[in-house]
Write an enzyme that holds these catalytic residues in place. Sequence first.
Site, PDB file in Angstrom:
ATOM      1  N   TYR A 171       0.837  -1.212   0.000  1.00 19.01           N
ATOM      2  CA  TYR A 171       0.000   0.000   0.000  1.00 19.01           C
ATOM      3  C   TYR A 171       0.873   1.264   0.000  1.00 19.01           C
ATOM      4  O   TYR A 171       0.598   2.214  -0.746  1.00 19.01           O
ATOM      5  CB  TYR A 171      -0.886  -0.059   1.238  1.00 19.01           C
ATOM      6  CG  TYR A 171      -1.864   1.072   1.416  1.00 19.01           C
ATOM      7  CD1 TYR A 171      -2.974   1.198   0.598  1.00 19.01           C
ATOM      8  CD2 TYR A 171      -1.693   1.998   2.449  1.00 19.01           C
ATOM      9  CE1 TYR A 171      -3.888   2.224   0.787  1.00 19.01           C
ATOM     10  CE2 TYR A 171      -2.595   3.024   2.651  1.00 19.01           C
ATOM     11  CZ  TYR A 171      -3.695   3.132   1.820  1.00 19.01           C
ATOM     12  OH  TYR A 171      -4.600   4.152   2.014  1.00 19.01           O
ATOM     13  N   LYS A 175       0.840   4.070  -2.883  1.00 14.17           N
ATOM     14  CA  LYS A 175       0.432   5.446  -2.557  1.00 14.17           C
ATOM     15  C   LYS A 175       1.563   6.441  -2.814  1.00 14.17           C
ATOM     16  O   LYS A 175       1.298   7.606  -3.133  1.00 14.17           O
ATOM     17  CB  LYS A 175      -0.060   5.515  -1.113  1.00 14.17           C
ATOM     18  CG  LYS A 175      -1.393   4.807  -0.871  1.00 14.17           C
ATOM     19  CD  LYS A 175      -2.505   5.373  -1.745  1.00 14.17           C
ATOM     20  CE  LYS A 175      -3.889   5.053  -1.231  1.00 14.17           C
ATOM     21  NZ  LYS A 175      -4.944   5.503  -2.169  1.00 14.17           N
TER      22      LYS A 175
HETATM   23  N1  LIG Z   1      -9.772   6.099   5.592  1.00 18.24           N
HETATM   24  C1  LIG Z   1      -8.569   6.651   5.760  1.00 18.24           C
HETATM   25  O1  LIG Z   1      -8.184   7.127   6.852  1.00 18.24           O
HETATM   26  C2  LIG Z   1      -7.616   6.732   4.583  1.00 18.24           C
HETATM   27  C3  LIG Z   1      -6.310   7.170   4.822  1.00 18.24           C
HETATM   28  C4  LIG Z   1      -5.443   7.311   3.745  1.00 18.24           C
HETATM   29  C5  LIG Z   1      -5.887   7.000   2.457  1.00 18.24           C
HETATM   30  N2  LIG Z   1      -7.152   6.540   2.271  1.00 18.24           N
HETATM   31  C6  LIG Z   1      -7.562   6.237   0.900  1.00 18.24           C
HETATM   32  O2  LIG Z   1      -8.821   6.822   0.653  1.00 18.24           O
HETATM   33  C7  LIG Z   1      -9.500   6.050  -0.349  1.00 18.24           C
HETATM   34  C8  LIG Z   1     -10.902   5.685   0.132  1.00 18.24           C
HETATM   35  O3  LIG Z   1     -10.778   4.800   1.228  1.00 18.24           O
HETATM   36  P1  LIG Z   1     -11.933   4.582   2.331  1.00 18.24           P
HETATM   37  O4  LIG Z   1     -11.260   4.681   3.638  1.00 18.24           O
HETATM   38  O5  LIG Z   1     -13.093   5.441   2.041  1.00 18.24           O
HETATM   39  O6  LIG Z   1     -12.273   3.025   2.079  1.00 18.24           O
HETATM   40  P2  LIG Z   1     -13.640   2.259   1.775  1.00 18.24           P
HETATM   41  O7  LIG Z   1     -13.304   0.822   1.784  1.00 18.24           O
HETATM   42  O8  LIG Z   1     -14.711   2.746   2.699  1.00 18.24           O
HETATM   43  O9  LIG Z   1     -14.046   2.739   0.296  1.00 18.24           O
HETATM   44  C9  LIG Z   1     -13.339   2.335  -0.836  1.00 18.24           C
HETATM   45  C10 LIG Z   1     -14.348   2.004  -1.923  1.00 18.24           C
HETATM   46  O10 LIG Z   1     -13.627   1.679  -3.133  1.00 18.24           O
HETATM   47  C11 LIG Z   1     -14.358   0.659  -3.802  1.00 18.24           C
HETATM   48  N3  LIG Z   1     -13.470  -0.070  -4.726  1.00 18.24           N
HETATM   49  C12 LIG Z   1     -12.429  -0.883  -4.420  1.00 18.24           C
HETATM   50  N4  LIG Z   1     -11.866  -1.370  -5.533  1.00 18.24           N
HETATM   51  C13 LIG Z   1     -12.549  -0.828  -6.591  1.00 18.24           C
HETATM   52  C14 LIG Z   1     -12.405  -0.928  -8.007  1.00 18.24           C
HETATM   53  N5  LIG Z   1     -11.470  -1.711  -8.563  1.00 18.24           N
HETATM   54  N6  LIG Z   1     -13.276  -0.221  -8.788  1.00 18.24           N
HETATM   55  C15 LIG Z   1     -14.233   0.569  -8.227  1.00 18.24           C
HETATM   56  N7  LIG Z   1     -14.402   0.692  -6.889  1.00 18.24           N
HETATM   57  C16 LIG Z   1     -13.576   0.005  -6.083  1.00 18.24           C
HETATM   58  C17 LIG Z   1     -14.883  -0.229  -2.679  1.00 18.24           C
HETATM   59  O11 LIG Z   1     -16.001  -1.014  -3.096  1.00 18.24           O
HETATM   60  C18 LIG Z   1     -15.238   0.809  -1.596  1.00 18.24           C
HETATM   61  O12 LIG Z   1     -16.608   1.163  -1.644  1.00 18.24           O
HETATM   62  C19 LIG Z   1      -8.606   4.848  -0.650  1.00 18.24           C
HETATM   63  O13 LIG Z   1      -7.806   5.132  -1.780  1.00 18.24           O
HETATM   64  C20 LIG Z   1      -7.744   4.770   0.602  1.00 18.24           C
HETATM   65  O14 LIG Z   1      -6.531   4.101   0.357  1.00 18.24           O
HETATM   66  C21 LIG Z   1      -8.028   6.381   3.309  1.00 18.24           C
END
Ligand SMILES: NC(=O)c1ccc[n+]([C@@H]2O[C@H](COP(=O)([O-])OP(=O)(O)OC[C@H]3O[C@@H](n4cnc5c(N)ncnc54)[C@H](O)[C@@H]3O)[C@@H](O)[C@H]2O)c1
Length: 303
Positions: A171, A175
């Site tokens: 990851y 990223k």
């Molecule tokens: N939550 C945090 O604190 C955090 C921190 C740093 C980065 N992020 C990044 O933010 C983004 C959103 O994460 P989140 O926390 O909302 O997670 P989440 O799991 O709630 O949402 C991610 C969504 O992406 C969808 N998804 C996955 N693979 C897919 C694909 N191939 N095509 C279409 N949709 C797809 C999933 O079905 C899910 O609904 C991600 O890129 C994550 O790495 C989140």
Amino acid sequence: MTGLCTGRVAVVTGAGRGLGRAHALAFAAEGAQVVVNDLGVGLDGTGGAAGPAQRVVDEIRAFGGEAVAHGGDIATAEGAASLVATALEAFGRLDTLVNNAGFLRDRMLVNLDEEDWDAVMRVHLKGHFLPLKHAAAHWRAEAKAGRTPEARVVNTSSGAGLLGSVGQGNYSAAKAGIVGLTLVASAELARYGVQVNAIAPAARTRMTEQTFADTMAAPEDGAFDAMAPENVSPLVVWLGSSASAGVTGRVFEAEAGRITVMEGWRPGPSADKGARWTPAEAGESALKLLAAAETPQPVYGTR
Ligand SMILES: NC(=O)c1ccc[n+]([C@@H]2O[C@H](COP(=O)([O-])OP(=O)(O)OC[C@H]3O[C@@H](n4cnc5c(N)ncnc54)[C@H](O)[C@@H]3O)[C@@H](O)[C@H]2O)c1
């Protein structure tokens, strides 16, 4: 609806849940017509369902906004191409792409399977590249036809990509790669009217709510819910609007009520012998330079 994004069309990948859902709702509340993409997969990327994307579309329509669902896999050429085509077919234009979809397969490096490496690199890195490529091809054609857009791309990196994170080698590498892609895209696409920035968010979603259950819990007393994903979206909406003119190639941390500009790699202390070093000399010089350099930020999971 009128607002910062009235007249614009925004595509948000992975918008069926978590941060992407919050972004999609926020764009619609500011007047954008929104394509809500989500494959509806599990936390590890397996499975798939149309429900999450359609539910967000229903939520947007319930408050008078406009949205359509797209259920394709953004890490495939077909999914990325049909994502852009959906915006054009449903709303006649595309202004903003928010690359957000992704999932985790956390393991310590020695236990990290090749399949888990590939899956995470694929969804994050390729899943950013392909929608960006297809959107950029559309915007380049628009610019060449004399209709230079005010196009915006917001990519989603992570503190794990900027500083490293124990147990997240795949990851963190993906990223960090997204930041490199953001810098190149910003430089290459400026001539077509496209600005490209990245965020490193932190919020309570299914991705974080177990690992950080204590620090991310919602307050029970009605106080500011600092870790709500909705707190990240205002910056994303602004970056995705024409109001952010002139801002490109930058990385912002967004968490709770805080926005931080992340300042990236730049040359620190340096020494030039003007000739080839011996290994012993190079080591002696490196230690002197390190003594004069700033201490790096700790890797997540080591403090
Ligand atoms: N939550 C945090 O604190 C955090 C921190 C740093 C980065 N992020 C990044 O933010 C983004 C959103 O994460 P989140 O926390 O909302 O997670 P989440 O799991 O709630 O949402 C991610 C969504 O992406 C969808 N998804 C996955 N693979 C897919 C694909 N191939 N095509 C279409 N949709 C797809 C999933 O079905 C899910 O609904 C991600 O890129 C994550 O790495 C989140």
